[in-house]
Scaffold this motif. Structure first.
Motif, PDB file in Angstrom:
ATOM      1  N   SER A  18       0.831  -1.196   0.000  1.00  0.00           N
ATOM      2  CA  SER A  18       0.000   0.000   0.000  1.00  0.00           C
ATOM      3  C   SER A  18       0.870   1.252   0.000  1.00  0.00           C
ATOM      4  O   SER A  18       1.946   1.272   0.613  1.00  0.00           O
ATOM      5  CB  SER A  18      -0.905   0.002   1.236  1.00  0.00           C
ATOM      6  OG  SER A  18      -1.517   1.256   1.405  1.00  0.00           O
ATOM      7  N   PRO A  19       0.430   2.323  -0.672  1.00  0.00           N
ATOM      8  CA  PRO A  19       1.220   3.560  -0.665  1.00  0.00           C
ATOM      9  C   PRO A  19       1.293   4.217   0.703  1.00  0.00           C
ATOM     10  O   PRO A  19       2.107   5.109   0.917  1.00  0.00           O
ATOM     11  CB  PRO A  19       0.469   4.458  -1.664  1.00  0.00           C
ATOM     12  CG  PRO A  19      -0.905   3.899  -1.734  1.00  0.00           C
ATOM     13  CD  PRO A  19      -0.758   2.432  -1.518  1.00  0.00           C
ATOM     14  N   THR A  20       0.467   3.771   1.646  1.00  0.00           N
ATOM     15  CA  THR A  20       0.475   4.377   2.984  1.00  0.00           C
ATOM     16  C   THR A  20       1.362   3.629   3.967  1.00  0.00           C
ATOM     17  O   THR A  20       1.455   4.018   5.123  1.00  0.00           O
ATOM     18  CB  THR A  20      -0.961   4.405   3.550  1.00  0.00           C
ATOM     19  OG1 THR A  20      -1.436   3.054   3.677  1.00  0.00           O
ATOM     20  CG2 THR A  20      -1.890   5.175   2.641  1.00  0.00           C
ATOM     21  N   ARG A  21       2.013   2.581   3.517  1.00  0.00           N
ATOM     22  CA  ARG A  21       2.719   1.725   4.478  1.00  0.00           C
ATOM     23  C   ARG A  21       3.924   2.401   5.105  1.00  0.00           C
ATOM     24  O   ARG A  21       4.352   2.028   6.194  1.00  0.00           O
ATOM     25  CB  ARG A  21       3.147   0.423   3.800  1.00  0.00           C
ATOM     26  CG  ARG A  21       4.071   0.613   2.612  1.00  0.00           C
ATOM     27  CD  ARG A  21       4.406  -0.707   1.964  1.00  0.00           C
ATOM     28  NE  ARG A  21       5.248  -0.523   0.790  1.00  0.00           N
ATOM     29  CZ  ARG A  21       6.079  -1.425   0.341  1.00  0.00           C
ATOM     30  NH1 ARG A  21       6.201  -2.573   0.970  1.00  0.00           N
ATOM     31  NH2 ARG A  21       6.794  -1.197  -0.740  1.00  0.00           N
ATOM     32  N   ARG A  22       4.512   3.396   4.430  1.00  0.00           N
ATOM     33  CA  ARG A  22       5.680   4.074   4.996  1.00  0.00           C
ATOM     34  C   ARG A  22       5.324   5.445   5.576  1.00  0.00           C
ATOM     35  O   ARG A  22       6.205   6.232   5.871  1.00  0.00           O
ATOM     36  CB  ARG A  22       6.768   4.220   3.925  1.00  0.00           C
ATOM     37  CG  ARG A  22       7.425   2.898   3.556  1.00  0.00           C
ATOM     38  CD  ARG A  22       8.637   3.105   2.662  1.00  0.00           C
ATOM     39  NE  ARG A  22       9.350   1.860   2.434  1.00  0.00           N
ATOM     40  CZ  ARG A  22       9.101   1.019   1.443  1.00  0.00           C
ATOM     41  NH1 ARG A  22       8.140   1.305   0.586  1.00  0.00           N
ATOM     42  NH2 ARG A  22       9.786  -0.094   1.290  1.00  0.00           N
ATOM     43  N   HIS A  23       4.054   5.711   5.711  1.00  0.00           N
ATOM     44  CA  HIS A  23       3.641   6.975   6.309  1.00  0.00           C
ATOM     45  C   HIS A  23       3.748   6.881   7.827  1.00  0.00           C
ATOM     46  O   HIS A  23       3.079   6.059   8.460  1.00  0.00           O
ATOM     47  CB  HIS A  23       2.202   7.309   5.905  1.00  0.00           C
ATOM     48  CG  HIS A  23       2.128   7.999   4.580  1.00  0.00           C
ATOM     49  ND1 HIS A  23       1.427   9.150   4.376  1.00  0.00           N
ATOM     50  CD2 HIS A  23       2.698   7.709   3.392  1.00  0.00           C
ATOM     51  CE1 HIS A  23       1.551   9.538   3.123  1.00  0.00           C
ATOM     52  NE2 HIS A  23       2.311   8.670   2.505  1.00  0.00           N
ATOM     53  N   LYS A  24       4.586   7.731   8.395  1.00  0.00           N
ATOM     54  CA  LYS A  24       4.809   7.701   9.838  1.00  0.00           C
ATOM     55  C   LYS A  24       3.976   8.754  10.566  1.00  0.00           C
ATOM     56  O   LYS A  24       3.651   8.585  11.729  1.00  0.00           O
ATOM     57  CB  LYS A  24       6.298   7.932  10.133  1.00  0.00           C
ATOM     58  CG  LYS A  24       7.228   6.956   9.415  1.00  0.00           C
ATOM     59  CD  LYS A  24       6.929   5.511   9.769  1.00  0.00           C
ATOM     60  CE  LYS A  24       7.896   4.563   9.068  1.00  0.00           C
ATOM     61  NZ  LYS A  24       7.575   3.143   9.340  1.00  0.00           N
ATOM     62  N   GLN A  25       3.660   9.865   9.879  1.00  0.00           N
ATOM     63  CA  GLN A  25       2.905  10.941  10.514  1.00  0.00           C
ATOM     64  C   GLN A  25       1.580  11.134   9.772  1.00  0.00           C
ATOM     65  O   GLN A  25       1.317  12.170   9.169  1.00  0.00           O
ATOM     66  CB  GLN A  25       3.718  12.237  10.511  1.00  0.00           C
ATOM     67  CG  GLN A  25       4.985  12.158  11.355  1.00  0.00           C
ATOM     68  CD  GLN A  25       5.784  13.447  11.299  1.00  0.00           C
ATOM     69  OE1 GLN A  25       5.929  14.061  10.259  1.00  0.00           O
ATOM     70  NE2 GLN A  25       6.299  13.855  12.442  1.00  0.00           N
ATOM     71  N   THR A  26       0.749  10.122   9.826  1.00  0.00           N
ATOM     72  CA  THR A  26      -0.517  10.182   9.092  1.00  0.00           C
ATOM     73  C   THR A  26      -1.460  11.232   9.657  1.00  0.00           C
ATOM     74  O   THR A  26      -2.355  11.700   8.949  1.00  0.00           O
ATOM     75  CB  THR A  26      -1.208   8.808   9.130  1.00  0.00           C
ATOM     76  OG1 THR A  26      -1.387   8.412  10.506  1.00  0.00           O
ATOM     77  CG2 THR A  26      -0.358   7.762   8.428  1.00  0.00           C
ATOM     78  N   HIS A  27      -1.279  11.611  10.921  1.00  0.00           N
ATOM     79  CA  HIS A  27      -2.167  12.602  11.521  1.00  0.00           C
ATOM     80  C   HIS A  27      -1.965  13.984  10.906  1.00  0.00           C
ATOM     81  O   HIS A  27      -2.821  14.864  11.068  1.00  0.00           O
ATOM     82  CB  HIS A  27      -1.925  12.671  13.034  1.00  0.00           C
ATOM     83  CG  HIS A  27      -0.533  13.082  13.404  1.00  0.00           C
ATOM     84  ND1 HIS A  27       0.539  12.212  13.323  1.00  0.00           N
ATOM     85  CD2 HIS A  27      -0.026  14.265  13.839  1.00  0.00           C
ATOM     86  CE1 HIS A  27       1.644  12.833  13.700  1.00  0.00           C
ATOM     87  NE2 HIS A  27       1.327  14.083  14.020  1.00  0.00           N
ATOM     88  N   GLU A  28      -0.854  14.203  10.206  1.00  0.00           N
ATOM     89  CA  GLU A  28      -0.598  15.495   9.586  1.00  0.00           C
ATOM     90  C   GLU A  28      -1.220  15.607   8.191  1.00  0.00           C
ATOM     91  O   GLU A  28      -1.292  16.706   7.635  1.00  0.00           O
ATOM     92  CB  GLU A  28       0.916  15.729   9.467  1.00  0.00           C
ATOM     93  CG  GLU A  28       1.659  15.796  10.792  1.00  0.00           C
ATOM     94  CD  GLU A  28       1.353  17.086  11.548  1.00  0.00           C
ATOM     95  OE1 GLU A  28       0.615  17.934  10.998  1.00  0.00           O
ATOM     96  OE2 GLU A  28       1.839  17.232  12.676  1.00  0.00           O
ATOM     97  N   THR A  29      -1.672  14.510   7.631  1.00  0.00           N
ATOM     98  CA  THR A  29      -2.133  14.516   6.244  1.00  0.00           C
ATOM     99  C   THR A  29      -3.317  15.452   6.040  1.00  0.00           C
ATOM    100  O   THR A  29      -3.336  16.250   5.100  1.00  0.00           O
ATOM    101  CB  THR A  29      -2.507  13.088   5.797  1.00  0.00           C
ATOM    102  OG1 THR A  29      -1.385  12.228   5.992  1.00  0.00           O
ATOM    103  CG2 THR A  29      -2.904  13.073   4.333  1.00  0.00           C
ATOM    104  N   ALA A  30      -4.314  15.363   6.909  1.00  0.00           N
ATOM    105  CA  ALA A  30      -5.515  16.191   6.751  1.00  0.00           C
ATOM    106  C   ALA A  30      -5.182  17.674   6.857  1.00  0.00           C
ATOM    107  O   ALA A  30      -5.673  18.497   6.069  1.00  0.00           O
ATOM    108  CB  ALA A  30      -6.561  15.802   7.794  1.00  0.00           C
ATOM    109  N   GLY A  31      -4.330  18.028   7.812  1.00  0.00           N
ATOM    110  CA  GLY A  31      -3.960  19.427   7.975  1.00  0.00           C
ATOM    111  C   GLY A  31      -3.189  19.972   6.787  1.00  0.00           C
ATOM    112  O   GLY A  31      -3.412  21.109   6.349  1.00  0.00           O
TER     113      GLY A  31
END
Length: 340
Positions: free
Chosen positions: A36-49
């Motif tokens: 998945s393209p999200t597998r290396r996302h470490k700070q997913t909480h910042e995406t929406a902002g």
């Protein structure tokens, strides 16, 4: 070589601990995983902002400061969000016809000239492009958004193709390549029209034909028809009644009517063409709004009986819609279709 281009060069090699497929190169025996393209996302909480900041035109440097991330991370988020938007759009467009099935959707369509910044030779010039958008009224979902620019071919290539097949000897409606501007025709158009609107420096930006990259401008009428054909394809034919509210643009209403002749005759598609009086001051606008409210209140009071009669037959209509029907009927009740 990538897995998608040469799958026979790789062999399946189990899965990772998280369940992602692992492959081994048959030549060098190295292994890698695809997931998945999200597998290396470490700070997913910042995406929406970060997404909110991007759509609100916050500069990248300010985004880094506001969310305490590096510029590299912001660029990574942009790439990730681009893929997510494509996936969302694909999913929504695949079932858009089902969303409008049995309903009476309203669409607003408009064309604007946008000036795109395009840096060339250490300076930033403006490239005028036509942008056309169709938006669903209540959800504000953008059904289609297109520009009159085709990046896949250059005006010089079109010119050569048109000369080889004799297009220049034919009327434009009979040409094989009538959709795009040829180099000489587009240059003459620029000198005739845009020379009065833009400086010589801007006209020289992005090459002699005032185009970004090596793409080609699409003819205005072909651009309008292509956009409305895309909209027609996306919304399907399962709706009860489709309603288009369009700006008073040359050829736009004609394109919609030409593409939907049967549905318009059957009463399944309505087209409302709206013209705006531009250049008014704020006081003028307020005066018109006050006059409109006065007329509406007068109609609601004087035509209360007729409004109630209409709503008894069409209970889903609001008072404003019923009053509009009364006014339209009184003004156009004597109108008759002329048949020959």
């Amino acid at each position: 070589m990538s897995l998608s281009l040469s799958p026979s060069s790789y062999a399946a090699f189990g899965k990772t601990a998280k369940g992602d497929k692992r492959f081994q190169c048959k030549s060098c025996k190295k292994t890698f995983s695809v997931g998945s393209p999200t597998r290396r996302h470490k700070q997913t909480h910042e995406t929406a902002g970060i997404l909110k900041s991007l759509v609100n035109k916050v500069p990248l440097s300010r985004i880094c400061e506001m969310h305490d991330v590096s510029l590299k991370q912001v660029h990574g988020k942009i790439d990730f969000l681009y893929q997510q938007v494509l996936a969302f759009t694909h999913d929504r467009e695949a079932r858009m016809a089902d969303c409008f099935a049995g309903r009476r959707p309203y669409f607003a369509t408009d064309i604007q000239t946008i000036l795109v910044n395009w840096p060339v030779k250490n300076r930033r010039g403006t490239i005028p492009l036509l942008h056309m958008a169709t938006v669903h009224k209540f959800s504000q979902f953008v059904v289609a958004s297109t520009v009159d620019y085709d990046p896949s071919i250059s005006p010089e290539q079109i010119e050569e193709m048109m000369r080889s097949c004799g297009d220049f000897d034919l009327n434009r409606s009979m040409r094989r390549h009538a959709r795009l501007w040829a180099a000489t025709e587009y240059q003459n158009s620029l000198l005739r029209v845009q020379g009065k609107l833009f400086s010589k420096e801007d006209l020289a930006t992005a090459g002699p034909l005032q185009l970004p990259g090596s793409g080609c401008r699409v003819r205005g009428d072909a651009f309008i028809y292509a956009h409305m054909m895309l909209v027609k394809k996306l919304i399907g034919n399962q709706f009860r009644t489709a309603n288009y509210c369009i700006d008073d643009e040359a050829g736009l209403s004609v394109a919609i009517c030409a593409l939907n002749v049967r549905d318009i005759k059957a009463g399944r598609i309505n087209v409302a063409e709206v013209s705006f009086k531009k250049g008014m001051t704020n006081d003028d606008r307020m005066a018109f709004a006050a006059e409109g409210r006065r007329i509406l209140n007068f109609v609601l009071t004087s035509e209360a009986a007729n409004i109630e009669a209409i709503k008894s037959d069409f209970p889903w209509l609001s008072d404003f819609q019923a009053a509009t029907l009364v006014v339209l009927w009184k003004n156009f009740k004597d109108l008759r279709l002329q048949t020959h």
